[in-house]
Design a protein around this motif. Sequence first.
Motif, PDB file in Angstrom:
ATOM      1  N   LEU A 102       0.927  -1.162  -0.003  1.00 14.27           N
ATOM      2  CA  LEU A 102      -0.048   0.021  -0.086  1.00 14.27           C
ATOM      3  C   LEU A 102       0.946   1.262   0.167  1.00 14.27           C
ATOM      4  O   LEU A 102       2.024   1.510   1.042  1.00 14.27           O
ATOM      5  CB  LEU A 102      -1.078   0.029   1.330  1.00 14.27           C
ATOM      6  N   GLU A 103       0.541   2.290  -0.942  1.00 16.41           N
ATOM      7  CA  GLU A 103       1.379   3.416  -0.962  1.00 16.41           C
ATOM      8  C   GLU A 103       0.621   4.501  -1.044  1.00 16.41           C
ATOM      9  O   GLU A 103      -0.405   4.423  -1.987  1.00 16.41           O
ATOM     10  CB  GLU A 103       2.536   3.340  -2.178  1.00 16.41           C
ATOM     11  N   LYS A 104       0.589   5.581  -0.085  1.00 18.60           N
ATOM     12  CA  LYS A 104      -0.368   6.580  -0.142  1.00 18.60           C
ATOM     13  C   LYS A 104      -0.210   7.555  -1.272  1.00 18.60           C
ATOM     14  O   LYS A 104      -1.052   8.229  -1.659  1.00 18.60           O
ATOM     15  CB  LYS A 104      -0.304   7.543   1.263  1.00 18.60           C
ATOM     16  N   LEU A 138      11.611  11.540  -0.303  1.00 14.70           N
ATOM     17  CA  LEU A 138      12.451  12.749  -0.388  1.00 14.70           C
ATOM     18  C   LEU A 138      13.618  12.418   0.430  1.00 14.70           C
ATOM     19  O   LEU A 138      13.569  11.739   1.558  1.00 14.70           O
ATOM     20  CB  LEU A 138      11.655  13.915   0.217  1.00 14.70           C
ATOM     21  N   SER A 139      15.055  12.509   0.076  1.00 14.18           N
ATOM     22  CA  SER A 139      15.967  12.091   0.556  1.00 14.18           C
ATOM     23  C   SER A 139      17.267  13.070   0.370  1.00 14.18           C
ATOM     24  O   SER A 139      16.996  13.901  -0.442  1.00 14.18           O
ATOM     25  CB  SER A 139      16.460  10.790   0.593  1.00 14.18           C
ATOM     26  N   GLY A 140      18.564  12.939   0.859  1.00 16.29           N
ATOM     27  CA  GLY A 140      19.464  13.873   0.212  1.00 16.29           C
ATOM     28  C   GLY A 140      19.828  13.754  -1.156  1.00 16.29           C
ATOM     29  O   GLY A 140      19.609  14.758  -1.890  1.00 16.29           O
ATOM     30  N   ALA A 141      20.286  12.429  -1.724  1.00 18.03           N
ATOM     31  CA  ALA A 141      20.505  11.332  -1.199  1.00 18.03           C
ATOM     32  C   ALA A 141      21.865  10.746  -1.746  1.00 18.03           C
ATOM     33  O   ALA A 141      22.019  11.063  -2.976  1.00 18.03           O
ATOM     34  CB  ALA A 141      19.355  10.736  -1.408  1.00 18.03           C
ATOM     35  N   LEU A 142      22.465  10.322  -0.836  1.00 15.94           N
ATOM     36  CA  LEU A 142      23.736   9.387  -1.091  1.00 15.94           C
ATOM     37  C   LEU A 142      23.164   7.985  -0.804  1.00 15.94           C
ATOM     38  O   LEU A 142      22.877   7.775   0.179  1.00 15.94           O
ATOM     39  CB  LEU A 142      24.907   9.730  -0.532  1.00 15.94           C
ATOM     40  N   LEU A 143      23.674   6.949  -1.885  1.00 17.51           N
ATOM     41  CA  LEU A 143      23.449   5.700  -1.522  1.00 17.51           C
ATOM     42  C   LEU A 143      24.426   4.928  -1.232  1.00 17.51           C
ATOM     43  O   LEU A 143      25.465   4.699  -2.160  1.00 17.51           O
ATOM     44  CB  LEU A 143      22.482   5.064  -2.589  1.00 17.51           C
ATOM     45  N   ALA A 149      10.202  18.590   2.436  1.00 17.56           N
ATOM     46  CA  ALA A 149      10.722  18.558   3.917  1.00 17.56           C
ATOM     47  C   ALA A 149      10.496  17.269   4.227  1.00 17.56           C
ATOM     48  O   ALA A 149       9.110  16.743   4.075  1.00 17.56           O
ATOM     49  CB  ALA A 149      10.226  19.454   4.738  1.00 17.56           C
ATOM     50  N   LYS A 150      11.059  16.817   5.238  1.00 18.27           N
ATOM     51  CA  LYS A 150      10.897  15.207   6.056  1.00 18.27           C
ATOM     52  C   LYS A 150      11.652  15.366   7.186  1.00 18.27           C
ATOM     53  O   LYS A 150      12.597  15.664   7.211  1.00 18.27           O
ATOM     54  CB  LYS A 150      11.304  14.177   4.770  1.00 18.27           C
ATOM     55  N   SER A 151      10.950  14.282   8.023  1.00 19.85           N
ATOM     56  CA  SER A 151      11.796  14.140   9.126  1.00 19.85           C
ATOM     57  C   SER A 151      12.507  12.747   9.093  1.00 19.85           C
ATOM     58  O   SER A 151      12.335  11.965   8.100  1.00 19.85           O
ATOM     59  CB  SER A 151      10.576  13.998  10.442  1.00 19.85           C
ATOM     60  N   GLY A 164      12.739  -0.069   8.395  1.00 17.51           N
ATOM     61  CA  GLY A 164      13.449   1.023   8.287  1.00 17.51           C
ATOM     62  C   GLY A 164      13.020   2.276   9.007  1.00 17.51           C
ATOM     63  O   GLY A 164      13.500   1.917  10.169  1.00 17.51           O
ATOM     64  N   ASP A 165      12.787   3.458   8.504  1.00 12.98           N
ATOM     65  CA  ASP A 165      12.628   4.563   9.131  1.00 12.98           C
ATOM     66  C   ASP A 165      11.620   4.411  10.326  1.00 12.98           C
ATOM     67  O   ASP A 165      11.566   5.087  11.462  1.00 12.98           O
ATOM     68  CB  ASP A 165      12.581   5.942   8.573  1.00 12.98           C
ATOM     69  N   SER A 166      10.449   3.479  10.163  1.00 13.99           N
ATOM     70  CA  SER A 166       9.432   3.460  11.020  1.00 13.99           C
ATOM     71  C   SER A 166      10.266   2.862  12.194  1.00 13.99           C
ATOM     72  O   SER A 166       9.637   3.264  13.369  1.00 13.99           O
ATOM     73  CB  SER A 166       8.316   2.475  10.459  1.00 13.99           C
TER      74      SER A 166
HETATM   75  C1  FAD Z   1      16.352  15.249   4.231  1.00 13.17           C
HETATM   76  C2  FAD Z   1      17.083  13.984   4.377  1.00 13.17           C
HETATM   77  C3  FAD Z   1      17.915  13.571   3.849  1.00 13.17           C
HETATM   78  C4  FAD Z   1      18.413  12.247   3.817  1.00 13.17           C
HETATM   79  N1  FAD Z   1      19.638  11.776   3.221  1.00 13.17           N
HETATM   80  C5  FAD Z   1      20.018  10.559   3.127  1.00 13.17           C
HETATM   81  C6  FAD Z   1      20.951   9.913   2.489  1.00 13.17           C
HETATM   82  O1  FAD Z   1      21.821  10.937   1.897  1.00 13.17           O
HETATM   83  N2  FAD Z   1      21.373   8.703   2.363  1.00 13.17           N
HETATM   84  C7  FAD Z   1      20.547   7.943   3.036  1.00 13.17           C
HETATM   85  O2  FAD Z   1      21.070   6.865   3.108  1.00 13.17           O
HETATM   86  N3  FAD Z   1      19.612   8.247   3.800  1.00 13.17           N
HETATM   87  C8  FAD Z   1      19.113   9.559   3.756  1.00 13.17           C
HETATM   88  N4  FAD Z   1      18.151   9.917   4.542  1.00 13.17           N
HETATM   89  C9  FAD Z   1      17.350   8.871   5.332  1.00 13.17           C
HETATM   90  C10 FAD Z   1      16.614   8.138   4.306  1.00 13.17           C
HETATM   91  O3  FAD Z   1      15.706   8.732   3.300  1.00 13.17           O
HETATM   92  C11 FAD Z   1      15.697   7.010   4.872  1.00 13.17           C
HETATM   93  O4  FAD Z   1      16.231   6.406   5.901  1.00 13.17           O
HETATM   94  C12 FAD Z   1      14.909   6.163   4.190  1.00 13.17           C
HETATM   95  O5  FAD Z   1      14.232   6.830   3.046  1.00 13.17           O
HETATM   96  C13 FAD Z   1      13.913   5.154   4.780  1.00 13.17           C
HETATM   97  O6  FAD Z   1      13.167   4.477   3.946  1.00 13.17           O
HETATM   98  P1  FAD Z   1      11.832   3.970   4.304  1.00 13.17           P
HETATM   99  O7  FAD Z   1      11.380   3.156   3.310  1.00 13.17           O
HETATM  100  O8  FAD Z   1      11.833   3.420   5.908  1.00 13.17           O
HETATM  101  O9  FAD Z   1      10.933   5.112   4.317  1.00 13.17           O
HETATM  102  P2  FAD Z   1      10.546   6.290   3.536  1.00 13.17           P
HETATM  103  O10 FAD Z   1      11.453   6.491   2.366  1.00 13.17           O
HETATM  104  O11 FAD Z   1       9.904   7.389   4.155  1.00 13.17           O
HETATM  105  O12 FAD Z   1       8.860   5.524   2.706  1.00 13.17           O
HETATM  106  C14 FAD Z   1       8.046   5.273   3.266  1.00 13.17           C
HETATM  107  C15 FAD Z   1       7.150   5.326   2.354  1.00 13.17           C
HETATM  108  O13 FAD Z   1       5.687   4.738   3.067  1.00 13.17           O
HETATM  109  C16 FAD Z   1       4.517   5.825   2.595  1.00 13.17           C
HETATM  110  N5  FAD Z   1       3.624   5.766   3.639  1.00 13.17           N
HETATM  111  C17 FAD Z   1       3.739   6.239   4.858  1.00 13.17           C
HETATM  112  N6  FAD Z   1       2.709   6.085   5.574  1.00 13.17           N
HETATM  113  C18 FAD Z   1       1.886   5.422   4.797  1.00 13.17           C
HETATM  114  C19 FAD Z   1       0.527   4.667   5.092  1.00 13.17           C
HETATM  115  N7  FAD Z   1      -0.032   4.974   6.420  1.00 13.17           N
HETATM  116  N8  FAD Z   1      -0.132   4.016   4.182  1.00 13.17           N
HETATM  117  C20 FAD Z   1       0.442   3.976   2.847  1.00 13.17           C
HETATM  118  N9  FAD Z   1       1.874   4.397   2.529  1.00 13.17           N
HETATM  119  C21 FAD Z   1       2.495   5.078   3.662  1.00 13.17           C
HETATM  120  C22 FAD Z   1       5.268   7.023   2.060  1.00 13.17           C
HETATM  121  O14 FAD Z   1       4.324   7.776   1.218  1.00 13.17           O
HETATM  122  C23 FAD Z   1       6.529   6.592   1.602  1.00 13.17           C
HETATM  123  O15 FAD Z   1       6.539   6.366   0.013  1.00 13.17           O
HETATM  124  C24 FAD Z   1      17.774  11.261   4.431  1.00 13.17           C
HETATM  125  C25 FAD Z   1      16.581  11.665   5.017  1.00 13.17           C
HETATM  126  C26 FAD Z   1      15.973  12.774   4.790  1.00 13.17           C
HETATM  127  C27 FAD Z   1      14.741  13.307   5.505  1.00 13.17           C
END
Ligand code: FAD
Length: 580
Positions: free
Chosen positions: A60-62, A71-76, A324-326, A347-349
């Motif tokens: 499920l993706e909102k 949204l990220s920096g991003a460096l992988l 912007a993103k936390s 992941g971030d959760s």
């Molecule tokens: C400003 C910034 C810079 C960063 N720079 C870097 C970097 O350079 N290199 C690096 O490795 N990391 C970086 N990070 C961290 C990295 O982006 C995250 O650690 C990574 O994106 C986490 O992946 P995730 O899948 O856990 O979450 P996310 O990338 O946040 O993905 C979560 C997904 O779930 C969806 N979603 C959320 N809630 C729901 C819901 N209830 N129902 C359906 N869909 C939902 C969202 O829309 C999103 O698509 C950065 C983060 C930020 C904010």
Amino acid sequence: MLIFRKPLEGVERPQMPADVVIVGGGPAGMACALRLAQLIDAHNAAHPDSQLSKENIYVLEKAREVGQHCLSGALLDPRSMRELLPEFEKEAPLDAEVTKEAVYFLTEKGKFKLPITPPFLRDHGNYVISLNRFVKWLGSKVEATGITVFTGFAGSELLFSDDSKEARVTGVRTDDKGVDKEGHQKSNFEPGYDLQAKVVILAEGPRGSLTKQLIQKFDLAKNANPQTYGVGVKELWEVPAGRIAAGEVIYTMGWPLTSYEYGGAWIYGSPGSGPKDNVVSLGYVTGLDYADPRLDPQRVLQEFKRHPFVAKLLEGGKMIRYGAKSMPYGGWWAIPPVAGNGWMILGDSAGFLNSARLKGIHLAIKSGMLAAETAFDALIKGDSSAATLGTFQAKVESSWIKEELWKVRNLHQGFEHGMYAGMFHTALQMITGGRGVRNRYPAKAGYEHMRKLADLPADGGAEAHMLGPAKGDGKLTFDKLTDLYHSGTKHEEDQPAHLVIHDTNVCNTKCVKEFGSPCQNFCPANVYEMVEDASQPNGKRISLNPSNCVHCKTCDIADPYQIITWVPPEGGGGPNYDGM
Ligand SMILES: Cc1cc2nc3c(=O)[nH]c(=O)nc-3n(C[C@H](O)[C@H](O)[C@H](O)COP(=O)(O)OP(=O)(O)OC[C@H]3O[C@@H](n4cnc5c(N)ncnc54)[C@H](O)[C@@H]3O)c2cc1C
Ligand code: SF4
């Protein structure tokens, strides 16, 4: 009167059986889905008589489209991708390999380059990417396996077997569509689905809304440090060619933050679609544990760009995107249990982010892979109780996720008393393998650091340049609404507010006086406004512009009274982070 979003009661909802439901199609969720498909395909090839189906596995993706809310920096850091798809470098959208990095300490007008790049900020071998494009590509891989990705569908509630503390997660309810501002059904009303799932995997990114429900219901955070966060405010710029090489990485500390706030900036060069080396990703991450409620993270980025070093880089360029993103900063000690009866968190959760490196993508992907292996075992055994899914916890702890996060387990806590104490602790922790002065440093939730206006200098003192809204010159710096316009944010306007304020009296009577309504400052999208209202004791009343929301979750995190809950708006609404 403000009406807040909640699933409608008394409606019949379509029931849909599912094997696995992954909530969130970011790097963690997509890696999980892809790895699960790989395991099922390998199993089916080896066991023609006991086939597993991928038909009932859903992501499920909102967002309206995969990657649009990423949204990220991003460096992988490519480590986990090489494990997931060993050949990925041949086809993934990688903008540039990092060839050069530098770290600067900025004062108001000057800069000092650190003579040695600290080991955790060495990025040779990593790639500059747009997370939005990368996740789109990963999503296409998932869809090619036959797994269904439902875009425009948010997980709005978890389903439980019962109300007890021993309950099992039995599924996910998706968002109701076609509900008007007053909470009534419109002619296009469609109730959310109840996906009755054997395994529910939460990959919602930072401060996930279902994850928050789960943590509260089972009191999962009781033995963890409070999770702490930063908010990254980002702009993408097109600049005259040659200003910064594709693959060049710059980190800065210091200005505009003072030694009392935590945070820093990144500047990454990438090729872009123009003639050559003309796109710059830059942003400032402000720790959401600052003291002054008037501080505005969007303004912090604007002040950063006014520094001569940055202004020169951007001169003659054009801002093309904003967002912007936390991000979770708390590290290893802030991670709650990540698996239980019918559920796992990724992941971030979960908080798998290395804040020293500003990196979480590789950890999100790795956690997704380990969760997929666990879910696969559950499907084979026909058991998704804690006995089987609980092995995810052990898998994480014996993987390189723990190895990496353990070394920086106390990093952010070391900065709780400012930058100089933080530098001392960081140095000590580097020598002692992350330990520092004790094995586990305690932490306070970020909002607890916020101080009342009466305890702060009226003129803002050393922080004055970051307080209140940025005006913007329209070329180098921008006010919030101009920035917001570049986030491409759109929502269905006629729907209840998805920023659920549990007691608006607190906003109108207490917060306005004590903290000066910090929501107006920390929200990077002008969602919160205090409007004139003579009937209120302080002459002001909270008003919301939910359609502006970029889903950064800052309000849910930073509100000093903890009375704001971000819930997903109608699926499909939100920012459009093309190229971010
Ligand atoms: C400003 C910034 C810079 C960063 N720079 C870097 C970097 O350079 N290199 C690096 O490795 N990391 C970086 N990070 C961290 C990295 O982006 C995250 O650690 C990574 O994106 C986490 O992946 P995730 O899948 O856990 O979450 P996310 O990338 O946040 O993905 C979560 C997904 O779930 C969806 N979603 C959320 N809630 C729901 C819901 N209830 N129902 C359906 N869909 C939902 C969202 O829309 C999103 O698509 C950065 C983060 C930020 C904010
Ligand atoms: S309302 Fe909350 S989640 Fe939305 S943009 Fe503002 S701070 Fe972020």
